[in-house]
Design a protein around this motif. Structure first.
Motif, PDB file in Angstrom:
ATOM      1  N   ARG A  29       0.709  -1.279   0.000  1.00  0.00           N
ATOM      2  CA  ARG A  29      -0.105  -0.056   0.037  1.00  0.00           C
ATOM      3  C   ARG A  29       0.768   1.334   0.134  1.00  0.00           C
ATOM      4  N   MET A  30       2.079   1.193   0.326  1.00  0.00           N
ATOM      5  CA  MET A  30       2.802   2.109   0.391  1.00  0.00           C
ATOM      6  C   MET A  30       3.125   3.013  -1.076  1.00  0.00           C
ATOM      7  N   GLN A  31       2.678   2.041  -1.981  1.00  0.00           N
ATOM      8  CA  GLN A  31       2.951   2.561  -3.521  1.00  0.00           C
ATOM      9  C   GLN A  31       1.832   3.660  -3.725  1.00  0.00           C
ATOM     10  N   ARG A  32       0.935   3.680  -2.936  1.00  0.00           N
ATOM     11  CA  ARG A  32      -0.343   4.495  -3.106  1.00  0.00           C
ATOM     12  C   ARG A  32      -0.324   5.745  -2.261  1.00  0.00           C
ATOM     13  N   ASP A 102      -9.329   4.337  -3.935  1.00  0.00           N
ATOM     14  CA  ASP A 102     -10.063   4.152  -5.489  1.00  0.00           C
ATOM     15  C   ASP A 102     -10.574   5.414  -6.166  1.00  0.00           C
ATOM     16  N   PRO A 103     -11.425   6.296  -5.331  1.00  0.00           N
ATOM     17  CA  PRO A 103     -12.050   7.273  -5.634  1.00  0.00           C
ATOM     18  C   PRO A 103     -11.018   8.128  -6.682  1.00  0.00           C
ATOM     19  N   LEU A 104     -10.009   8.628  -5.860  1.00  0.00           N
ATOM     20  CA  LEU A 104      -8.888   9.430  -6.509  1.00  0.00           C
ATOM     21  C   LEU A 104      -8.258   8.885  -7.679  1.00  0.00           C
ATOM     22  N   ALA A 105      -7.939   7.506  -7.757  1.00  0.00           N
ATOM     23  CA  ALA A 105      -7.475   6.862  -8.645  1.00  0.00           C
ATOM     24  C   ALA A 105      -8.224   6.787  -9.975  1.00  0.00           C
ATOM     25  N   LEU A 133       0.084   7.046  -8.924  1.00  0.00           N
ATOM     26  CA  LEU A 133       0.557   6.973  -7.535  1.00  0.00           C
ATOM     27  C   LEU A 133      -0.690   6.827  -6.662  1.00  0.00           C
ATOM     28  N   ALA A 134      -1.986   6.738  -7.105  1.00  0.00           N
ATOM     29  CA  ALA A 134      -3.027   6.512  -6.261  1.00  0.00           C
ATOM     30  C   ALA A 134      -3.300   4.800  -6.337  1.00  0.00           C
ATOM     31  N   ARG A 135      -3.110   4.194  -7.437  1.00  0.00           N
ATOM     32  CA  ARG A 135      -3.288   2.853  -7.432  1.00  0.00           C
ATOM     33  C   ARG A 135      -2.444   2.502  -8.749  1.00  0.00           C
ATOM     34  N   GLU A 136      -1.576   1.417  -8.356  1.00  0.00           N
ATOM     35  CA  GLU A 136      -0.560   1.181  -9.370  1.00  0.00           C
ATOM     36  C   GLU A 136      -1.318   0.506 -10.703  1.00  0.00           C
ATOM     37  N   VAL A 181       7.666   9.350 -12.770  1.00  0.00           N
ATOM     38  CA  VAL A 181       7.427   9.531 -11.394  1.00  0.00           C
ATOM     39  C   VAL A 181       7.265   8.112 -10.618  1.00  0.00           C
ATOM     40  N   PHE A 182       6.607   7.242 -11.151  1.00  0.00           N
ATOM     41  CA  PHE A 182       6.184   5.891 -10.643  1.00  0.00           C
ATOM     42  C   PHE A 182       7.320   5.246 -10.449  1.00  0.00           C
ATOM     43  N   VAL A 183       8.379   5.338 -11.229  1.00  0.00           N
ATOM     44  CA  VAL A 183       9.479   4.511 -11.226  1.00  0.00           C
ATOM     45  C   VAL A 183      10.261   5.073 -10.011  1.00  0.00           C
ATOM     46  N   LEU A 184      10.439   6.233 -10.176  1.00  0.00           N
ATOM     47  CA  LEU A 184      11.258   7.010  -9.125  1.00  0.00           C
ATOM     48  C   LEU A 184      10.652   6.880  -7.607  1.00  0.00           C
TER      49      LEU A 184
END
Length: 277
Positions: A29-32, A102-105, A133-136, A181-184
């Motif tokens: 969940r730290m991904q989000r 989920d709503p933000l994603a 960055l909200a859901r992978e 940004v996702f990779v970083l």
């Protein structure tokens, strides 16, 4: 509770935050980070306000995506009431009352794809960055935009010199910015976590096995009401997958391609409980 935990420390500065996620096996969940970071910013550094800002962010997001889709419908000559089909989605309502991302994603990925369709590439890049960055899994929308750009470039090749290259140059921010940004962010949390978080959190099954397991689970359920509910929802889910694939085959737009990629992902997922649908 997991997003509340990260909203108190969105950049994972404190080792205790990492240890808490690791201790309950929820480190993925730290991904989000987008949702807890917004809640942290809205709380203006006041921990006591975070439970409220987690709710407020989602309420604003759901209201905004409903209003935005109403405008989208009206612009195409449809009734604005169709927007309730988006605003009342079970995933949005459940995500709001349970303080999930989920709503933000969903809202940001919808906005990103719509912005791309209107050729607003930097809006698309910004919204798709929030989405990943909200859901992978929202990365599928980025892939869909990239495929759309390649299809357009392929069709333009041979018509006029340099048009194909212009399309690629125009498209790069909407694909490269969210991907980078996702990779970083992943590199950062992997360094903080001490291992590859993505590889430790991936769990897939052979195609249709997860769905078949859920059908068996429903048939074994002693409650007839639960069994009917689960079977109906699985049928709706499979119908949605079929429709998305057909739409993508008819017209390979970013929305249709993204929907097909999301749908096909469902066929290889491990379902935890009926909420997973």
């Amino acid at each position: 509770q997991f997003f509340y935990l990260q909203a108190r420390d969105p950049l994972l500065v404190h080792n205790s935050t990492i240890a808490s996620f690791r201790g309950v096996g929820q480190a993925f969940r730290m991904q989000r980070v987008a949702y807890p970071a917004l809640a942290y910013a809205a709380a203006a550094g006041q921990p006591g306000a975070i439970p409220w800002t987690l709710l407020i962010v989602n309420l604003i997001v759901v209201a905004s995506v409903t209003a935005g889709f109403a405008v989208y419908c009206r612009a195409r000559g449809w009734s604005g009431w169709w927007a309730l089909g988006v605003g009342l989605l079970a995933g949005l309502l459940t995500g709001t009352v349970r303080d999930l991302s989920d709503p933000l994603a969903i809202a940001s990925v919808l906005g990103g794809v719509m912005a791309w369709g209107r050729q607003r590439r930097w809006w698309a890049a910004s919204l798709l960055t929030v989405a990943v960055l909200a859901r992978e899994p929202m990365g599928f929308a980025v892939i869909a935009v990239g495929i759309d750009a390649l299809i357009r470039a392929g069709r333009a090749r041979g018509r006029r010199s340099g048009v194909s290259a212009q399309i690629i140059r125009f498209a790069w921010p909407a694909v490269a910015v969210p991907a980078a940004v996702f990779v970083l962010w992943h590199g950062y949390i992997d360094a903080r976590y001490g291992s590859n978080l993505a590889s430790s959190s991936l769990a897939f099954l052979p195609p249709f096995k997860g769905v078949a397991d859920e059908v068996r689970h429903a048939l074994d359920d002693p409650s007839r009401r639960n069994a009917v509910w689960e079977l109906c929802y699985l049928a709706l889910m499979c119908a949605g997958i079929a429709v998305s694939v057909v739409l993508a085959a008819i017209r390979a737009s970013p929305g249709a391609l993204g929907a097909a990629l999301f749908g096909l992902l469902l066929l290889v997922l491990v379902f935890g409980d009926p909420w997973s649908y």
